[in-house]
Design a protein around this motif. Structure first.
Motif, mmCIF file in Angstrom:
data_model
loop_
_atom_site.group_PDB
_atom_site.id
_atom_site.type_symbol
_atom_site.label_atom_id
_atom_site.label_comp_id
_atom_site.label_asym_id
_atom_site.label_seq_id
_atom_site.Cartn_x
_atom_site.Cartn_y
_atom_site.Cartn_z
ATOM 1 N N MET A 12 -5.398 13.410 -0.456
ATOM 2 C CA MET A 12 -5.637 12.701 0.189
ATOM 3 C C MET A 12 -4.139 11.163 -0.239
ATOM 4 S SD MET A 12 -9.297 12.143 -2.691
ATOM 5 C CE MET A 12 -9.294 10.557 -2.049
ATOM 6 N N ARG A 13 -3.661 11.246 -0.986
ATOM 7 C CA ARG A 13 -2.627 10.535 -0.802
ATOM 8 C C ARG A 13 -1.615 10.483 0.796
ATOM 9 N NH1 ARG A 13 -1.337 10.663 -6.919
ATOM 10 N NH2 ARG A 13 -0.408 12.092 -6.554
ATOM 11 N N LEU A 14 -1.391 11.826 1.529
ATOM 12 C CA LEU A 14 -0.788 12.440 2.123
ATOM 13 C C LEU A 14 -1.606 11.554 3.418
ATOM 14 C CD1 LEU A 14 1.550 13.828 3.710
ATOM 15 C CD2 LEU A 14 0.440 15.620 3.665
ATOM 16 N N LEU A 15 -3.102 12.269 3.209
ATOM 17 C CA LEU A 15 -3.755 11.663 4.663
ATOM 18 C C LEU A 15 -3.799 10.048 4.463
ATOM 19 C CD1 LEU A 15 -5.768 11.598 6.717
ATOM 20 C CD2 LEU A 15 -7.549 12.093 4.527
ATOM 21 N N ALA A 16 -3.553 8.975 3.547
ATOM 22 C CA ALA A 16 -3.382 7.573 3.366
ATOM 23 C C ALA A 16 -2.325 7.406 3.930
ATOM 24 C CB ALA A 16 -3.824 7.066 2.023
ATOM 25 N N VAL A 17 -0.670 7.960 3.970
ATOM 26 C CA VAL A 17 -0.025 7.468 4.045
ATOM 27 C C VAL A 17 0.181 7.620 6.121
ATOM 28 C CG1 VAL A 17 2.700 8.016 4.172
ATOM 29 C CG2 VAL A 17 1.383 7.232 1.830
ATOM 30 N N LEU A 21 0.479 4.941 8.697
ATOM 31 C CA LEU A 21 1.391 5.202 9.856
ATOM 32 C C LEU A 21 1.405 5.197 11.307
ATOM 33 C CD1 LEU A 21 4.654 5.882 10.438
ATOM 34 C CD2 LEU A 21 4.256 8.321 10.246
ATOM 35 N N VAL A 22 -0.433 5.791 11.241
ATOM 36 C CA VAL A 22 -1.212 5.910 12.522
ATOM 37 C C VAL A 22 -1.396 4.693 13.249
ATOM 38 C CG1 VAL A 22 -2.303 6.625 14.203
ATOM 39 C CG2 VAL A 22 -1.795 8.313 12.686
ATOM 40 N N VAL A 23 -1.641 3.929 12.103
ATOM 41 C CA VAL A 23 -2.197 2.268 12.022
ATOM 42 C C VAL A 23 -1.010 1.984 12.809
ATOM 43 C CG1 VAL A 23 -3.024 0.771 11.302
ATOM 44 C CG2 VAL A 23 -4.515 2.646 11.350
ATOM 45 N N PHE A 24 0.042 1.416 11.596
ATOM 46 C CA PHE A 24 1.246 1.004 12.267
ATOM 47 C C PHE A 24 1.715 1.013 13.413
ATOM 48 C CE2 PHE A 24 5.027 -1.077 11.502
ATOM 49 C CZ PHE A 24 6.213 -0.327 11.817
ATOM 50 N N SER A 108 -11.796 2.892 14.479
ATOM 51 C CA SER A 108 -12.007 4.358 14.030
ATOM 52 C C SER A 108 -10.863 4.499 12.359
ATOM 53 C CB SER A 108 -12.267 5.192 14.347
ATOM 54 O OG SER A 108 -10.877 5.533 15.224
ATOM 55 N N THR A 109 -10.099 4.338 12.545
ATOM 56 C CA THR A 109 -9.250 5.129 11.699
ATOM 57 C C THR A 109 -8.809 3.595 10.466
ATOM 58 O OG1 THR A 109 -7.174 5.643 13.941
ATOM 59 C CG2 THR A 109 -6.570 5.136 11.526
ATOM 60 N N VAL A 116 -10.909 6.532 1.900
ATOM 61 C CA VAL A 116 -9.440 6.599 1.229
ATOM 62 C C VAL A 116 -9.784 5.859 0.300
ATOM 63 C CG1 VAL A 116 -7.536 7.866 0.461
ATOM 64 C CG2 VAL A 116 -8.547 8.308 3.059
ATOM 65 N N LEU A 117 -10.145 4.569 0.024
ATOM 66 C CA LEU A 117 -9.551 3.417 -1.173
ATOM 67 C C LEU A 117 -10.306 3.168 -1.546
ATOM 68 C CD1 LEU A 117 -7.943 1.124 1.327
ATOM 69 C CD2 LEU A 117 -6.368 2.935 -0.075
ATOM 70 N N THR A 118 -10.172 3.242 -3.116
ATOM 71 C CA THR A 118 -11.114 2.813 -4.125
ATOM 72 C C THR A 118 -11.340 1.478 -3.763
ATOM 73 O OG1 THR A 118 -9.144 1.746 -5.987
ATOM 74 C CG2 THR A 118 -9.603 3.705 -5.901
ATOM 75 N N PRO A 119 -12.475 1.237 -4.821
ATOM 76 C CA PRO A 119 -13.459 -0.151 -4.381
ATOM 77 C C PRO A 119 -12.375 -1.708 -4.521
ATOM 78 C CG PRO A 119 -14.315 1.563 -5.504
ATOM 79 C CD PRO A 119 -13.442 1.995 -5.126
ATOM 80 N N GLU A 120 -11.359 -0.355 -5.864
ATOM 81 C CA GLU A 120 -10.196 -2.064 -5.986
ATOM 82 C C GLU A 120 -9.233 -2.407 -4.934
ATOM 83 O OE1 GLU A 120 -11.134 0.439 -8.084
ATOM 84 O OE2 GLU A 120 -12.159 -0.647 -9.857
#
Length: 155
Positions: A12-17, A21-24, A108-109, A116-120
């Motif tokens: 999940m962390r890898l997917l988030a990173v 990166l794609v968004v950046f 969509s990204t 993937v993010l928590t509510p906080e």
């Protein structure tokens, strides 16, 4: 089972990173295209308003190295100007379509990243996004106005 959770958390962390990166990269590409189309003062004159005579592209303008080597006549420069003006309209249309597609991909990204993010984390991400939008509006690069269509989140 504990190792299974650790592996899932790593993925999940890898997917988030990777998503960030794609968004950046997408943001950088869109930003570069917008800046290039805007023509800032430090890189030369701004584009004249629509309908105003622009002249041939700088590459073919009178006195340019290319125009001198080709020994272009004024009639040739006028013809080149007409060709490029006609094609500029087509290019603007392609750019608008590309920007819509990029906007759709970006949105969509961002939805996938937010999932993937928590509510906080999501709450904090929304604050970060608002800070970036506020900064961009303050610097005259507002995304909702002429800049790029209402992106959510940092570039």
């Amino acid at each position: 089972m504990n190792g299974d959770n650790a592996g899932r958390a790593r993925r999940m962390r890898l997917l988030a990173v990777l998503s960030l990166l794609v968004v950046f990269v997408a943001g950088a590409l869109v930003g570069a295209a917008v800046e290039r189309g805007r023509g800032d003062d430090d890189r030369g004159p701004r584009r004249p308003p629509r309908g105003e005579r622009r002249g041939p592209p700088p590459m073919f303008a009178e006195g340019s190295p290319v125009a001198q080597r080709l020994k272009l006549t004024p009639a040739q420069r006028d013809s080149i100007e007409k060709i490029t003006e006609r094609d500029r309209v087509r290019a603007d249309s392609v750019f608008r379509e590309t920007r819509r597609g990029m906007r759709s991909r970006f949105d969509s990204t961002m939805m996938a990243v937010e999932a993937v993010l928590t509510p906080e984390q999501r709450t904090e991400w929304q604050k970060i996004s608002q800070e970036f939008e506020s900064r961009d509006r303050h610097e005259g690069r507002g995304r909702r106005g002429g800049g790029g269509g209402g992106e959510r989140g940092p570039p």
